[in-house]
Design a protein around this motif. Sequence first.
Motif, mmCIF file in Angstrom:
data_model
loop_
_atom_site.group_PDB
_atom_site.id
_atom_site.type_symbol
_atom_site.label_atom_id
_atom_site.label_comp_id
_atom_site.label_asym_id
_atom_site.label_seq_id
_atom_site.Cartn_x
_atom_site.Cartn_y
_atom_site.Cartn_z
ATOM 1 N N ALA A 19 37.011 -174.046 7.507
ATOM 2 C CA ALA A 19 37.691 -175.248 7.012
ATOM 3 C C ALA A 19 39.169 -175.243 7.383
ATOM 4 O O ALA A 19 39.718 -176.254 7.837
ATOM 5 C CB ALA A 19 37.527 -175.360 5.499
ATOM 6 N N ARG A 23 40.654 -177.945 10.118
ATOM 7 C CA ARG A 23 41.632 -178.908 9.614
ATOM 8 C C ARG A 23 42.969 -178.756 10.332
ATOM 9 O O ARG A 23 43.600 -179.743 10.728
ATOM 10 C CB ARG A 23 41.793 -178.708 8.108
ATOM 11 C CG ARG A 23 42.836 -179.640 7.479
ATOM 12 C CD ARG A 23 44.137 -178.919 7.280
ATOM 13 N NE ARG A 23 45.176 -179.824 6.824
ATOM 14 C CZ ARG A 23 46.442 -179.685 7.155
ATOM 15 N NH1 ARG A 23 46.817 -178.726 7.965
ATOM 16 N NH2 ARG A 23 47.350 -180.511 6.693
ATOM 17 N N ASP A 180 43.194 -184.129 5.095
ATOM 18 C CA ASP A 180 43.927 -183.344 4.093
ATOM 19 C C ASP A 180 43.189 -183.338 2.760
ATOM 20 O O ASP A 180 42.987 -182.296 2.137
ATOM 21 C CB ASP A 180 45.345 -183.883 3.915
ATOM 22 C CG ASP A 180 46.368 -183.155 4.763
ATOM 23 O OD1 ASP A 180 45.958 -182.336 5.605
ATOM 24 O OD2 ASP A 180 47.578 -183.403 4.595
ATOM 25 N N THR A 183 39.774 -181.451 3.039
ATOM 26 C CA THR A 183 39.981 -180.001 3.076
ATOM 27 C C THR A 183 40.468 -179.502 1.722
ATOM 28 O O THR A 183 40.065 -178.431 1.267
ATOM 29 C CB THR A 183 41.006 -179.627 4.170
ATOM 30 O OG1 THR A 183 40.561 -180.145 5.423
ATOM 31 C CG2 THR A 183 41.149 -178.111 4.282
#
Length: 199
Positions: A19, A23, A180, A183
């Motif tokens: 992750a 991201r 954002d 995540t």
Amino acid sequence: MAFIFAATLLTLTPGLDTALVFRTASIEGPGQAVRAALGINVGCFLWGAAVAFGLGAIVAVSELAYNVLKYCGAAYLCWLGLNMVLSPRCSIGLVDVHPVKRENWFLKGVLGNALNPKVGVFYASFLPQFIPQGSPLVVWTFGLVAIHVLIGSAWSLTLIAATRPLGRFLRKAHVIQWLDRTTGMVLLLFAARLAYSQR
């Protein structure tokens, strides 16, 4: 070969590391994502050192040590997640009149792994199974961790490369905010799972 197979399965299982790298690559570009991946690798080596020199065994057998590290790790992930959910960015600060300060993803990668006792327990219980009896523990431990890090690095680079064709799309303001927040929610879920996990 058995260790490589097991470590590859572990690496490919979606988790916090995946992750963070995805991201960061999506929003801040390959340079920052590589820094995050390097931080994750350093965290692996820190746990490898802990296992090699006996600290990992303490975390594995001590309820208090495990819980202290577990709650510190959960609090850290919760802090990261809340920041992303409550204050998502609209840009990466590369074209702003007032540039946004870039995150230190290397440090966040290190802390994400170093404060996760499950990594320590995994290494303490998993690595010794692949060390031949009578072999030097420190050398073999770091050798196995190095293999795991190489596999993790290959996976991270694959994730980073996969975001390149979508670079312009992934840098749009609404996409950055969505990534954002998404995540952040993933980090909060990992924080909750870590906080309520049993050894």
